[in-house]
Motif scaffolding. Sequence first.
Motif, mmCIF file in Angstrom:
data_model
loop_
_atom_site.group_PDB
_atom_site.id
_atom_site.type_symbol
_atom_site.label_atom_id
_atom_site.label_comp_id
_atom_site.label_asym_id
_atom_site.label_seq_id
_atom_site.Cartn_x
_atom_site.Cartn_y
_atom_site.Cartn_z
ATOM 1 N N LYS A 1 0.554 -0.938 0.240
ATOM 2 C CA LYS A 1 -0.727 -0.375 0.071
ATOM 3 C C LYS A 1 0.870 1.432 -0.528
ATOM 4 C CE LYS A 1 -3.888 -2.164 1.909
ATOM 5 N NZ LYS A 1 -4.607 -2.344 3.543
ATOM 6 N N ILE A 2 2.123 1.308 0.352
ATOM 7 C CA ILE A 2 2.999 2.409 0.584
ATOM 8 C C ILE A 2 3.541 2.431 -0.387
ATOM 9 C CG2 ILE A 2 5.156 3.076 1.488
ATOM 10 C CD1 ILE A 2 4.220 1.799 4.085
ATOM 11 N N GLY A 3 3.838 1.535 -1.354
ATOM 12 C CA GLY A 3 4.563 1.302 -2.736
ATOM 13 C C GLY A 3 3.622 2.125 -3.483
ATOM 14 N N TYR A 4 2.327 1.771 -3.542
ATOM 15 C CA TYR A 4 1.033 1.898 -4.116
ATOM 16 C C TYR A 4 0.999 3.515 -4.195
ATOM 17 C CZ TYR A 4 -3.549 3.020 -6.681
ATOM 18 O OH TYR A 4 -4.700 3.414 -6.709
ATOM 19 N N PHE A 5 1.174 3.903 -2.712
ATOM 20 C CA PHE A 5 1.122 5.842 -2.664
ATOM 21 C C PHE A 5 1.890 5.838 -3.707
ATOM 22 C CE2 PHE A 5 1.857 8.916 0.546
ATOM 23 C CZ PHE A 5 0.658 10.076 0.420
ATOM 24 N N PHE A 6 3.526 5.946 -3.100
ATOM 25 C CA PHE A 6 3.986 7.108 -3.585
ATOM 26 C C PHE A 6 4.205 6.760 -5.591
ATOM 27 C CE2 PHE A 6 5.934 6.538 0.516
ATOM 28 C CZ PHE A 6 5.375 8.076 0.235
ATOM 29 N N ALA A 7 3.804 5.116 -6.061
ATOM 30 C CA ALA A 7 3.958 5.364 -7.057
ATOM 31 C C ALA A 7 2.472 6.200 -7.699
ATOM 32 C CB ALA A 7 2.807 3.741 -7.783
ATOM 33 N N ASN A 8 1.244 6.528 -7.118
ATOM 34 C CA ASN A 8 0.704 6.958 -7.919
ATOM 35 C C ASN A 8 0.502 8.527 -7.613
ATOM 36 O OD1 ASN A 8 -1.185 5.169 -9.544
ATOM 37 N ND2 ASN A 8 -0.758 4.105 -7.700
ATOM 38 N N GLN A 9 1.169 9.197 -7.468
ATOM 39 C CA GLN A 9 1.250 10.790 -6.865
ATOM 40 C C GLN A 9 0.618 11.178 -5.421
ATOM 41 O OE1 GLN A 9 -1.141 13.308 -9.413
ATOM 42 N NE2 GLN A 9 -0.103 12.287 -11.628
#
Length: 337
Positions: A236-244
């Motif tokens: 979820k953390i990885g997704y957060f930074f991957a998606n602005q």
Amino acid sequence: MKKNSFLFSTKGIVLATFLSLNTAIYAQKTAEAAPITERTLSNILEKNRTYYTQGKVADYIPELGKMDAKAIAFSVVDKNGKIYNSGDVNKKFTMQSISKIIALMVAVTEKGESNVFDKMGYFGSDKPFNHFSNLETTGKPLNPMMNAGAILTTSLISGEGEKPFLKVLDMVRYITKNQGIEYNKSVYESEKATGHRNRGMFYIMKNSGLISGNEDQLDNYFKQCSIELTAEDLAKIGYFFANQCIRFDGDTTYKNAEIAKLVESQMLTAGMYEFSGEYSRMVGLPSKSGVGGGITVSVPGKMGIGVFSPSLDQHGNSLAGYHMILDLAKQYNLSIF
């Protein structure tokens, strides 16, 4: 007649080449479009499970040495926010250095990028995460991903006592949508009792005027490293930074494309320490590891990946975790290059 034969032959070669290229492009697009499934993750996990035998659980922090070397987990949050898990997904472990990207976000949000980076560099490193590097010569840490820079970053977050730590913890809880996340007090006490090298960095920076507070600021760093979560939380953390800086459920409270770019660039250049260059070549994705055995990965504009296996390589990165990420990146053509 010979001229016509030559033309037909040439046209045949051109047509064959064209068809071959189209087939290759179609195959690549198909691989990219193919959905990730839990079976996919499970197959990759099982293929790489035994890598733990080639590494070692971190024991320089005594509490970390108690982790089960055989534990392994793999999680992905796809571009639609759907979660896929495999392995020991309920197994908790401490963030350690992965917390540095959250602290960086909080500090830059409060102080601005220029006010943070006039005190440290954007450089990569060929040295281990706990190396003093040029701290004694220039007085400034190389980057916010090495321990010295991370200690300084946390000290820049405003607030007295443990307030800066609580801001990091609250941000982790927000990004993962998991209010149950806490820090492991035993690991914190263990880190504090054995963190003399980090303490040395703290006082060198205090001596050079970069840090003005007391050891409460260092305690906040030890506490943030001791935050406990799961591989799914890392995805979820990885997704957060991957998606602005948009949360996996679509919440846009902290949406900020520039901070996302900053954090991802630091993950790519220094997130895997002295292995970062080779990792960028092999995997090609912004990633951040921690000696607790976790790695969080951002696939820009697409997905987040979280892995866990506490047996580490010589660089302090999860050995099985690295190989799981590498296999997934190859299978789905995820590299940004």
